[in-house]
Structure formats: structure tokens, C-alpha cells
Design an enzyme around this catalytic site. Sequence first.
Site, PDB file in Angstrom:
ATOM      1  N   HIS A 229       5.399  19.083 -15.754  1.00 14.13           N
ATOM      2  CA  HIS A 229       6.102  18.504 -16.834  1.00 14.13           C
ATOM      3  C   HIS A 229       5.806  16.930 -17.259  1.00 14.13           C
ATOM      4  O   HIS A 229       5.604  16.288 -16.303  1.00 14.13           O
ATOM      5  CB  HIS A 229       7.488  18.377 -16.541  1.00 14.13           C
ATOM      6  CG  HIS A 229       8.251  18.785 -17.867  1.00 14.13           C
ATOM      7  ND1 HIS A 229       8.659  17.495 -18.750  1.00 14.13           N
ATOM      8  CD2 HIS A 229       9.252  19.643 -18.122  1.00 14.13           C
ATOM      9  CE1 HIS A 229       9.329  17.980 -19.428  1.00 14.13           C
ATOM     10  NE2 HIS A 229       9.899  19.231 -19.494  1.00 14.13           N
ATOM     11  N   ALA A 230       5.835  16.900 -18.486  1.00 11.69           N
ATOM     12  CA  ALA A 230       5.225  15.363 -19.161  1.00 11.69           C
ATOM     13  C   ALA A 230       6.434  14.317 -18.973  1.00 11.69           C
ATOM     14  O   ALA A 230       5.812  13.396 -18.823  1.00 11.69           O
ATOM     15  CB  ALA A 230       4.803  15.679 -20.617  1.00 11.69           C
TER      16      ALA A 230
END
Length: 377
Positions: A229-230
Site C-alpha cells: 500500500h502506498a
Amino acid sequence: MSDPARPLEGLLVVSIEQAVAAPLCTVRLADAGARVIKVERPEGETARHYDSAVEGMSAYFVWLNRGKESAALDLKTQADLALLHRMVAKADILVHNLAPGAIDRLGLSAQRIAQDHPSLISAGIVGYGQDTDYAAMRAYDMLVQAESGICAVTGTPDTPSKIGVSAADIATGMNAHAAILEALLARGNTGRGSVIEIAMFDGMADWMAVPLLHYEHAGRETGRYGLAHASIYPYRPYACRDGVAIVVSIQQASEWKRFCATVLEKPALAEDARFATNALRVANRAALDAEIEPVFAAVDHEEAIRRLDAAQNAWGRASEVRDLPRHKALRRIDVQLPGGKTVTVPKPSVRAAAFETPPAVPALGADTARIRAEFAA
């Protein structure tokens, strides 16, 4: 008494549709009981010819066209164009996803609809808003993914990627379906229809809201992190000793503490100043991975799952396509092909149960003669 499984029964939908976006919208309407007449070119719409994977038929077409009638019309002829107009005059809903300007040339512009068919709900699917400089642009799924920036935040640091399914088309079809249902509710109150524009780019730009807000308000461009996930961490797969990757998702402070104590068996790590908040864990992801990866690499996936369950942490497996047919959560419905064979497809999430009778995928032009007779001048 009306059938709660068929709330749209009695409604007539005429759809001049092709490919994915409009057919996805109208298959949802058909699933809910609406009569959907699919208007195709004499040679068949685009998606009929994408492949022949399902008993000689296109997988796309089988997926999106159950429960519809097929009318093969040549709208370049006056007779078939007049037939289309007679159908529209009796319809509750018109759906179309033609090239820019094509619907106007058929005499079904927004102005004509409002003037001639004030109770009709007309949903036009376009690539880009018709009040923008991109109005005339042709739009296909990957082009819109690329234009909207979806590909810029998808993939690995070195390789931008499209989403592996037709995300722009699917989002657009879902948006069109929702907009039509809202318009039906409004018509129930006012008696008047509406002309709706659903732009593919709008749907993808909406999905890009968080990266856009991060960029405009924090000056931060969202990177590409593959299966990580960013902006939430740890939220990525970790490889176990037996080669199985388990995706871990830690989103709350309490989850983080339990993860450290029970899964990693490192309770002191929860107090490490480098990892005290999600923002700090994102900023120090490499250092955090150096703590987590060896723990998972030292145990088989069953033990990793046991610890994650004990800690009440969320997890998932990184499945392959070949795993999906056997997935314990997969629910299916039967669909009948022309000729009588039955195949299964995933059950749409909006349906509470499978159909009593398998809906049929229409052969090209299977209903043309009957429709010509029904809507004769």
C-alpha cells in the site's frame, strides 16, 4: 404481488451498446427483472468477437449479456432507424455508449429526448465530459486508465501498469447503473425522466481522489509499490518459509500493538519511535520490513495465519487466477448459452440469491423478427 427479486420487472430498456461499460450497466438491470433489448450491428457488437473461450463464445459477451434480447439492426437504413425510434418511444430507459456524436446523428440527442420523450431516462456513456476539451476523444479502458493517472500509481517503482481487468469500463457501468436507479426514483416523484451523462474519465478521476489530494495539499506524488500500500503500512505480502505469501494489513494503533506482540513476538517494537504512527511506518518502511520479513520467513504459512488470527489482525492470501475457481468464498450463478449448454459465472454482488431459471445469453439477432413485429409502424 411484485417479486422482490425482480424489482424492475415491467420496465423496458433499449440499449445501443457494445464492449463492457454499457453492457455491464444493462445486465444489472436485466438481472433485476427489466426487459433489455440489446441493439447490435448486423455483424454483432464488438465484444462478441473478442475471443471464443466459452464454448465458442467470447468470455466478455457471456459475462455481460445474460437475460437480454438481441435485435440486429442496420441503423444506417431508414427502416431500422425508424424502428429504433418506435422502440425508444415505448421505452423507460435508453442506454448507449457509441462514439462521440453518434447518438445525435441517430436523432436521439439530449435536446430531442427532452422534447419528444420527457418521461424517458437516457443514460449516455462517454469517455470524457462533453463540456471539456476532450469531448471528441475516443476512449477505451486502458486509454482512460492511462489518462487519469491510474497507471501512474499502479505497478512497480520501475514499471507503470494498468489494472489487470477493465477497471475503467467496470466503474463506468456501475456508475451508470446507480445513476439510472436514482433517476427512476426521481421519476417516481416527478413523472419526468432525465438525460444522464456518465464519463469514464470522471469515474477514474474519482478513484484517484486520494493521490490527487495528497499531491495538491501535501505536495506528495503517490508512488508505485506493487502489492504494498502506498499510504498504509505494513500492508503488503510477506513470504513464509514454505513459499506462501500472506498479505498483512495493519491500519489501527491497537492492531499494530497486537501485531508486534503476538505475530512478531516483539512487543517492544510497538514502542519504537520510528514506527509509532502509520505515517512514520510508511516513511520508514524499509527499516520496518527488516524487522518483519525474517519473522515470516522463519515460519510456515499455517503458523503465520495462526498468529495473525490470535492477534485479530487482518490477512489474506496472494492468490493466482488458478486459485479462484476453488476459492471457498466464490459464489456462482448458471447462465445458458445459445444451443442450451449451461456455464457458470461469478454471482453479481447485488443479487441476494441465484436465479430460479438460468438467464440466457442471446444469439446474434435471435429476437429481431419478433421485435420488428412488436414495434411495427
